[in-house]
Design an enzyme around this catalytic site. Sequence first.
Site, PDB file in Angstrom:
ATOM      1  CB  CYS A  41      -4.273  -8.168  -3.172  1.00  0.00           C
ATOM      2  SG  CYS A  41      -3.951  -7.689  -1.470  1.00  0.00           S
ATOM      3  CB  CYS A  65      -0.756  -8.937  -1.819  1.00  0.00           C
ATOM      4  SG  CYS A  65      -2.048  -9.348  -0.638  1.00  0.00           S
ATOM      5  CG  ASP A  66       0.271  -8.973  -5.858  1.00  0.00           C
ATOM      6  OD1 ASP A  66       1.053  -9.641  -5.173  1.00  0.00           O
ATOM      7  OD2 ASP A  66      -0.778  -9.434  -6.334  1.00  0.00           O
TER       8      ASP A  66
END
Length: 528
Positions: A350, A353-354
């Site tokens: 992701c 997200c990351d």
Amino acid sequence: MLNQEILNSLKQYTATMKNPVTLVLQLGEHEKKQELTQFLEQICSVSDNLRLEHRDANLMSPISFALQVDDKLNGIIFSGIPGGHEFSSLVLAILQSSGSELKLDASISNMIANVAEKLHFEVFVSLSCHNCPDVVQSLNKFALLNRNISSEMIDGGLYPELIKHRDIQGVPSVYLNGELFANGKIDTAQLVDKLVAKYPEVVAKQQADSVSEQLPLQDVTVIGGGPAGVAAAIYSARKGLAVTLIADRIGGQVKDTVGIENLISTPKTTGTELTANMYQHLADYDITIKEHVRVQHIDKGSVVGGLKTLQLSNFEEIKTKTLIIATGAKWRELGVPGEKENVGSGVAYCPHCDGPFFKGKDVAVIGGGNSGFEAALDLAGMVNKVTLFEFLPELKADKVLIDKARANHKIDIITNAATKEIVAKDGKVVAVDYIDRETEQVHSKTLSGVFVQIGLVPNSHFVKDVVDLTKFGEIIINEKGETSEPGIFACGDVTTVPYKQIVVAMGEGSKASLAAFDYLMKEYQEAS
């Protein structure tokens, strides 16, 4: 080794201990023996209910220690110094050995308790592995439930000869009585499935016991323990309905997310913290939780307003007026060496997200479709350099995305490239090895992170004959979360709703719950 802040926290945790626990350290000499001894002495210093004993307990090495309660070893063993991510495994093992609740469904506990064979599990771990503690902690619970079972965590970094002898190339790697039992990312439900498959005699007794364990008729049953499922269960419980939540694990994909910075009103959290918060929120309501359990079969009922009947993997049967499916999706995996072993340590799925965790670093995106190019463009605003790898000679993304990427000096594109291996060193990704499919030459690209973007796979296989799916396996829903079957709703990543995000899934779960409540009011009030 342990700072005062950690020791203070340990003192608070161990204040709840119900019974004394002894840490039994194997006799003998080892270069790490003094370090381990000091580590254990510090832990024992926080509570009068903890003590360290040196003796020959017939353990694997001088840096092995076992837990003992009531003058008997209880089957939990650590070979190495359980720091890093395994520190929580040790703390939980101590607390649970002392009498803290195991938090396992009663049916699963019964199945484990019914195993008559002598089972010794060895879990080879890396202290930097995010997936290893779940396996260690699950098998430790098995040992506490059954005196025939023992579980040993082995730090692979301290036993190179054993690693070489068994040809172990990734963690977690689980051996049962000396033979490979499971490896890679695996949860409690999968461990139970494998155990039942190997020892089917435990099934007969559980089938007989399950008859007397059936729940009363439920108003709403939610399948899935991620953000969508948890939201659906809480919203339903707030309406005063009888609610059951079934999940192989609470948290779902979220549990594997290292950092979360896009959950509105929560500037920064982790998957572990968010999962714990979801657990806590669920506990505020009268919700029956069936964790580490799967739905094997759904009888959707033959008429509108008919009851739905669920057959579970623990042989229980649940009858429910409405059903909400929130089983999410999983990232399609490359299936190459170094992928599963390094999730959370350089391998991610992701970019939203990351991505921020790779600021100023070089990363790769695997996948030349729209999602791959969108990820590359997204990451280019955060990282130093993005290299996009596409397996085919031609790119599959929309032209507008390809043009934008080619115009971005931070993005390089390599086509006709087959990913061979994700290379890690000291627990962190350092390179990607790939094959030029035209020349068949192997190349290596130095980098710090790999984002796999080859699509999502909805977890919908078990409902393919229950509700209508798209050709991609997504459950087709309308704006209310209604499926093709009356009384069956769906929400989150398993559905046709776009934008697979935590905040979106939570909203969709809440909406599906409200739609289920409207259905109950209409159908069952009319029936009465």
